[in-house]
Design an enzyme around this catalytic site. Structure first.
Site, PDB file in Angstrom:
ATOM      1  N   SER A  17      -5.724   1.773  -2.297  1.00 54.38           N
ATOM      2  CA  SER A  17      -5.036   2.139  -1.056  1.00 54.38           C
ATOM      3  C   SER A  17      -3.960   3.217  -1.215  1.00 54.38           C
ATOM      4  CB  SER A  17      -4.402   0.887  -0.426  1.00 54.38           C
ATOM      5  OG  SER A  17      -3.407   0.367  -1.275  1.00 54.38           O
ATOM      6  N   HIS A  21      -3.429   2.050   8.699  1.00 55.89           N
ATOM      7  CA  HIS A  21      -2.946   2.135  10.084  1.00 55.89           C
ATOM      8  C   HIS A  21      -2.079   3.377  10.289  1.00 55.89           C
ATOM      9  CE1 HIS A  21      -4.509  -1.763  10.237  1.00 55.89           C
ATOM     10  NE2 HIS A  21      -3.425  -2.479  10.393  1.00 55.89           N
ATOM     11  N   HIS A  79      -7.488  -9.142   3.479  1.00 55.09           N
ATOM     12  CA  HIS A  79      -6.636  -8.654   2.383  1.00 55.09           C
ATOM     13  C   HIS A  79      -7.326  -8.607   1.031  1.00 55.09           C
ATOM     14  CE1 HIS A  79      -2.763  -7.419   0.831  1.00 55.09           C
ATOM     15  NE2 HIS A  79      -3.055  -8.141  -0.235  1.00 55.09           N
ATOM     16  N   ASP A 113       0.247  -4.660  14.476  1.00 57.99           N
ATOM     17  CA  ASP A 113      -0.376  -4.085  13.274  1.00 57.99           C
ATOM     18  C   ASP A 113      -1.770  -4.688  13.070  1.00 57.99           C
ATOM     19  OD1 ASP A 113      -1.117  -4.437  10.474  1.00 57.99           O
ATOM     20  OD2 ASP A 113       0.870  -3.870   9.825  1.00 57.99           O
ATOM     21  N   ASN A 114      -1.850  -6.023  13.000  1.00 57.68           N
ATOM     22  CA  ASN A 114      -3.128  -6.663  12.698  1.00 57.68           C
ATOM     23  C   ASN A 114      -4.158  -6.332  13.785  1.00 57.68           C
ATOM     24  OD1 ASN A 114      -1.007  -7.814  11.251  1.00 57.68           O
ATOM     25  ND2 ASN A 114      -2.032  -9.777  11.015  1.00 57.68           N
ATOM     26  N   LYS A 167       4.796  -7.717  14.601  1.00 61.05           N
ATOM     27  CA  LYS A 167       3.961  -7.378  13.444  1.00 61.05           C
ATOM     28  C   LYS A 167       2.519  -7.807  13.740  1.00 61.05           C
ATOM     29  CE  LYS A 167       2.008  -7.129   9.327  1.00 61.05           C
ATOM     30  NZ  LYS A 167       0.608  -7.553   9.104  1.00 61.05           N
ATOM     31  N   GLN A 170      10.278  -5.441   8.426  1.00 60.95           N
ATOM     32  CA  GLN A 170      10.512  -5.585   6.983  1.00 60.95           C
ATOM     33  C   GLN A 170      11.960  -5.249   6.632  1.00 60.95           C
ATOM     34  OE1 GLN A 170       9.224  -6.774   4.386  1.00 60.95           O
ATOM     35  NE2 GLN A 170       7.006  -6.808   4.572  1.00 60.95           N
ATOM     36  N   ASP A 182       3.236  -7.631  -0.138  1.00 62.04           N
ATOM     37  CA  ASP A 182       2.130  -7.565   0.824  1.00 62.04           C
ATOM     38  C   ASP A 182       0.925  -8.234   0.174  1.00 62.04           C
ATOM     39  OD1 ASP A 182       0.086  -6.977   2.553  1.00 62.04           O
ATOM     40  OD2 ASP A 182       0.503  -4.831   2.684  1.00 62.04           O
ATOM     41  N   HIS A 231       0.822  -1.219   0.000  1.00 65.56           N
ATOM     42  CA  HIS A 231       0.000   0.000   0.000  1.00 65.56           C
ATOM     43  C   HIS A 231       0.857   1.272   0.000  1.00 65.56           C
ATOM     44  CE1 HIS A 231      -3.184  -2.795   1.040  1.00 65.56           C
ATOM     45  NE2 HIS A 231      -2.483  -3.187   2.089  1.00 65.56           N
ATOM     46  N   CYS A 284      -5.691  -2.380  13.296  1.00 61.12           N
ATOM     47  CA  CYS A 284      -7.099  -2.475  12.882  1.00 61.12           C
ATOM     48  C   CYS A 284      -8.023  -1.893  13.952  1.00 61.12           C
ATOM     49  CB  CYS A 284      -7.469  -3.926  12.563  1.00 61.12           C
ATOM     50  SG  CYS A 284      -6.714  -4.493  11.011  1.00 61.12           S
ATOM     51  N   SER A 315       1.499  -0.173  -5.351  1.00 55.79           N
ATOM     52  CA  SER A 315       0.588  -0.476  -4.255  1.00 55.79           C
ATOM     53  C   SER A 315       0.097  -1.900  -4.426  1.00 55.79           C
ATOM     54  CB  SER A 315      -0.587   0.501  -4.278  1.00 55.79           C
ATOM     55  OG  SER A 315      -1.173   0.547  -2.999  1.00 55.79           O
ATOM     56  N   SER A 332       5.868  -2.845  12.150  1.00 60.00           N
ATOM     57  CA  SER A 332       5.820  -3.779  11.010  1.00 60.00           C
ATOM     58  C   SER A 332       6.997  -3.537  10.073  1.00 60.00           C
ATOM     59  CB  SER A 332       4.532  -3.568  10.210  1.00 60.00           C
ATOM     60  OG  SER A 332       3.435  -3.618  11.062  1.00 60.00           O
ATOM     61  N   GLU A 346       4.533  -9.355   4.025  1.00 60.41           N
ATOM     62  CA  GLU A 346       3.943  -8.542   5.069  1.00 60.41           C
ATOM     63  C   GLU A 346       2.731  -9.174   5.763  1.00 60.41           C
ATOM     64  OE1 GLU A 346       4.878  -5.595   6.217  1.00 60.41           O
ATOM     65  OE2 GLU A 346       3.105  -4.623   7.020  1.00 60.41           O
ATOM     66  N   ASN A 394       4.933 -11.244   8.695  1.00 59.45           N
ATOM     67  CA  ASN A 394       3.652 -11.181   9.412  1.00 59.45           C
ATOM     68  C   ASN A 394       3.743 -11.818  10.790  1.00 59.45           C
ATOM     69  OD1 ASN A 394       0.626 -10.709   9.386  1.00 59.45           O
ATOM     70  ND2 ASN A 394       0.707 -12.920   9.789  1.00 59.45           N
TER      71      ASN A 394
HETATM   72  P1  NAI Z   1      -5.945 -14.913  11.444  1.00 60.02           P
HETATM   73  O1  NAI Z   1      -5.675 -16.199  10.778  1.00 60.02           O
HETATM   74  O2  NAI Z   1      -5.297 -14.586  12.747  1.00 60.02           O
HETATM   75  O3  NAI Z   1      -7.526 -14.711  11.653  1.00 60.02           O
HETATM   76  C1  NAI Z   1      -8.511 -15.072  10.744  1.00 60.02           C
HETATM   77  C2  NAI Z   1      -9.612 -15.766  11.545  1.00 60.02           C
HETATM   78  O4  NAI Z   1     -10.743 -16.004  10.703  1.00 60.02           O
HETATM   79  C3  NAI Z   1      -9.177 -17.121  12.095  1.00 60.02           C
HETATM   80  O5  NAI Z   1      -9.335 -17.167  13.508  1.00 60.02           O
HETATM   81  C4  NAI Z   1     -10.089 -18.122  11.390  1.00 60.02           C
HETATM   82  O6  NAI Z   1     -10.425 -19.228  12.203  1.00 60.02           O
HETATM   83  C5  NAI Z   1     -11.298 -17.252  11.070  1.00 60.02           C
HETATM   84  N1  NAI Z   1     -12.117 -17.759   9.963  1.00 60.02           N
HETATM   85  C6  NAI Z   1     -11.739 -18.412   8.825  1.00 60.02           C
HETATM   86  N2  NAI Z   1     -12.813 -18.733   8.079  1.00 60.02           N
HETATM   87  C7  NAI Z   1     -13.897 -18.270   8.738  1.00 60.02           C
HETATM   88  C8  NAI Z   1     -15.292 -18.288   8.474  1.00 60.02           C
HETATM   89  N3  NAI Z   1     -15.786 -18.907   7.392  1.00 60.02           N
HETATM   90  N4  NAI Z   1     -16.130 -17.701   9.370  1.00 60.02           N
HETATM   91  C9  NAI Z   1     -15.655 -17.111  10.495  1.00 60.02           C
HETATM   92  N5  NAI Z   1     -14.332 -17.070  10.804  1.00 60.02           N
HETATM   93  C10 NAI Z   1     -13.459 -17.635   9.940  1.00 60.02           C
HETATM   94  O7  NAI Z   1      -5.587 -13.798  10.364  1.00 60.02           O
HETATM   95  P2  NAI Z   1      -5.378 -12.228  10.655  1.00 60.02           P
HETATM   96  O8  NAI Z   1      -3.940 -11.963  10.901  1.00 60.02           O
HETATM   97  O9  NAI Z   1      -6.412 -11.790  11.623  1.00 60.02           O
HETATM   98  O10 NAI Z   1      -5.676 -11.630   9.202  1.00 60.02           O
HETATM   99  C11 NAI Z   1      -6.973 -11.705   8.616  1.00 60.02           C
HETATM  100  C12 NAI Z   1      -6.953 -11.034   7.237  1.00 60.02           C
HETATM  101  O11 NAI Z   1      -6.674  -9.648   7.397  1.00 60.02           O
HETATM  102  C13 NAI Z   1      -5.870 -11.551   6.298  1.00 60.02           C
HETATM  103  O12 NAI Z   1      -6.377 -11.523   4.975  1.00 60.02           O
HETATM  104  C14 NAI Z   1      -4.759 -10.544   6.444  1.00 60.02           C
HETATM  105  O13 NAI Z   1      -3.899 -10.543   5.335  1.00 60.02           O
HETATM  106  C15 NAI Z   1      -5.559  -9.269   6.573  1.00 60.02           C
HETATM  107  N6  NAI Z   1      -4.919  -8.114   7.226  1.00 60.02           N
HETATM  108  C16 NAI Z   1      -5.468  -6.896   6.914  1.00 60.02           C
HETATM  109  C17 NAI Z   1      -4.972  -5.743   7.490  1.00 60.02           C
HETATM  110  C18 NAI Z   1      -5.543  -4.422   7.125  1.00 60.02           C
HETATM  111  O14 NAI Z   1      -4.973  -3.400   7.463  1.00 60.02           O
HETATM  112  N7  NAI Z   1      -6.663  -4.348   6.472  1.00 60.02           N
HETATM  113  C19 NAI Z   1      -3.863  -5.779   8.472  1.00 60.02           C
HETATM  114  C20 NAI Z   1      -3.410  -7.125   8.784  1.00 60.02           C
HETATM  115  C21 NAI Z   1      -3.941  -8.237   8.185  1.00 60.02           C
END
Ligand code: NAI
Length: 475
Positions: free
Chosen positions: A79, A396, A343, A232-233, A228, A408, A137, A51, A237, A74, A404, A198, A223
């Site tokens: 983003s 963020h 993501h 960050d996550n 991180k 990197q 990322d 991003h 968020c 990006s 984070s 990332e 990650n």
């Molecule tokens: P994580 O693996 O810790 O959490 C995801 C959770 O979703 C897990 O606990 C899993 O059991 C649950 N899950 C999976 N399928 C499901 C379903 N059908 N119904 C309900 N729950 C379900 O992953 P994390 O680190 O929380 O990341 C989640 C997403 O967010 C990823 O795509 C990651 O790349 C993205 N992300 C986005 C950020 C942003 O700024 N927008 C920042 C960091 C991560």
């Protein structure tokens, strides 16, 4: 210098915000100081796909300060902060008429064709002698190189199936144009010493490729540095989910029913934030451990089907696909807000929504749309189903991104300078470096750390200077 951004005249505004961000990014600034003389990234040609925000500008300029040559895109069509992109191109020493910074190919509101064109541009080094590192990322840059090399080996690019997602058809078209006798992608892959990834979703892809034996270069999973994903996550968020909702809709969150799908790191941050605003938060989960955590944190845990008709705000955080289906959206309350902070955009079935006969999409403002069903009720979809905190707000804040991005930079130095220590595989940074990243952020918050005595260190079996926890410790 070749580049493509929205408007270079935004560079001065971008520079002022970069200067403010530098103050909030003590980890990156400490790394610049520590390595100023050693220049560990001299010779590194880093292609970055992350991003293109103000915080990322500080990351890019840190890589440059350590000796790297950089080209950037990006990793999401919505983003980019156009003033950040402009400032990076102009650079601290350049002017709008004489840019001296880093080639960036990114603007807010790219089409998917433009997005993949940008990725190709950043991977195509002038002179043909780079890149030799990727900073990714979500894994799109890594994917393009791997698919290109795979199809060059096979001698052909497969045709898309009719029901393949639109984006995959675009990728195949790009590869059809670029997969060549000269083996452009095979060449690029062979020069790359490694990738630092990332986010959770990109890391999943890397482990899958490694398992399948198709990974072409080593990877560091940034990650899963504790500093991180547990910061960050979660805390990132916790901040930016509310920012996205507010800037997009400005609805009062207090008193509303909010559903958070997924209670991983991102879900925990989002649920906490929505509760902090006074929403009644309901969590959905598939993992019994995370479901139990959510319950013990005081959230109702149930299925989406059970609450889809009563909730006002939906946020998907799973990294999985088809979490909110078109059928779910058809059953929602009038003007329910539907958003994704994971993501990729397939957590919400946007393609299925668009196919409902008689549905009408109307733009309220960029990245905020109402979708009105034939029965007259509407829902509000944020950022076209893409990550709403970066699409509708600015992602963020700097301080958390400093954690984070310090990981990197350290990961880039590791892979670039100690290539032989990293045969093809997926690695996390050692714990002493994770602790170093945290340490670099304590002073700014006025944290006073207690020091172990030698006797105490011996008693719990750790060195006085750390690392303090075994690798299996979960924080
Ligand atoms: P994580 O693996 O810790 O959490 C995801 C959770 O979703 C897990 O606990 C899993 O059991 C649950 N899950 C999976 N399928 C499901 C379903 N059908 N119904 C309900 N729950 C379900 O992953 P994390 O680190 O929380 O990341 C989640 C997403 O967010 C990823 O795509 C990651 O790349 C993205 N992300 C986005 C950020 C942003 O700024 N927008 C920042 C960091 C991560």
């Amino acid at each position: 210098m070749d580049f493509k951004v929205a408007d270079l005249s935004l560079a001065a505004f971008g520079r002022r915000e970069i200067q403010l961000a530098e103050h909030e990014m003590p980890g990156l600034m400490a790394i610049r100081k520590e390595y100023a003389a050693a220049q560990p990234l001299a010779g590194a040609k880093i292609m970055g796909s992350l991003h293109m925000t103000i915080q990322t500008a500080v990351l890019i300029e840190t890589l440059v300060a350590l000796g790297a040559e950089v080209r950037w895109v990006s990793c999401n069509i919505f983003s980019t902060q156009d003033h950040a992109a402009a400032a990076v191109v102009v650079g601290p020493e350049g002017t709008v008429d004489d840019p001296k910074g880093v080639p960036v190919f990114a603007w807010k509101g790219e089409t998917l064709e433009e997005y993949w064109w940008c990725t190709e541009q950043a991977l195509t080094w002038p002179g043909g002698d780079g890149p030799n590192m990727i900073l990714d990322d979500g894994g799109d840059a890594t994917l393009l190189v791997h698919k290109g090399a795979e199809y060059e080996k096979a001698g052909a690019v497969p045709s898309a199936a009719e029901d393949d997602p639109e984006e995959w058809k675009i990728i195949l078209d790009l590869l059809r144009r670029t997969v060549s006798e000269e083996k452009k992608w095979t060449e690029i892959a062979s020069r790359i010493k490694g990738v630092t990834e990332e986010t959770t979703t990109g890391v999943h892809r890397l482990y899958e490729m490694f398992k399948a034996g198709t990974l072409l270069f080593p990877a560091i999973n940034v990650n899963d540095s504790v500093t991180k994903s547990k910061f960050d996550n979660k805390y990132g968020c916790r901040h930016s989910v509310i920012d996205g909702l507010n800037r997009a809709t400005d609805v009062l969150i207090g008193g509303k029913v909010a559903v958070v799908c997924g209670y991983g790191d991102v879900g925990k941050g989002c649920a906490d934030a929505l509760r902090g605003q006074g929403a009644r938060v309901i969590v959905t989960e598939i993992d019994p451990i995370c479901a139990l955590q959510a319950a013990m944190d005081g959230f109702q845990v149930t299925t989406l089907e059970d609450v889809v008709e009563i909730a006002d705000i939906f946020v998907t955080t799973t990294g999985n696909f088809n979490i909110i289906t078109a059928e779910h959206m058809g059953r929602m309350k009038h003007n329910a807000i539907v958003s994704n902070i994971g993501h990729f955009d397939n957590e919400i079935d946007m393609a299925g929504l668009a196919k409902i006969p008689g549905i009408v999409k109307q733009e309220v403002k960029p990245q905020v749309h109402t979708w009105t069903f034939p029965d007259g009720h509407a829902i509000i979809v944020l950022a076209e189903g893409r990550l709403m905190n970066l699409g509708c707000a600015t992602g963020h804040p700097s301080f958390v991104m400093s954690n984070s991005f310090t990981n990197q930079v350290i990961a880039q130095i590791e892979l670039f300078t100690k290539t032989e220590d990293y045969p093809i595989g997926v690695y996390v940074l050692p714990k002493h470096l994770d602790e170093k990243v945290a340490r670099l952020h304590l002073d700014a918050l006025g944290v006073k750390l207690t020091e172990l005595t030698k006797a105490q260190a011996d008693y719990i079996g750790v060195p006085v200077e750390g690392p303090y926890k075994p690798d299996h410790y979960r924080y």
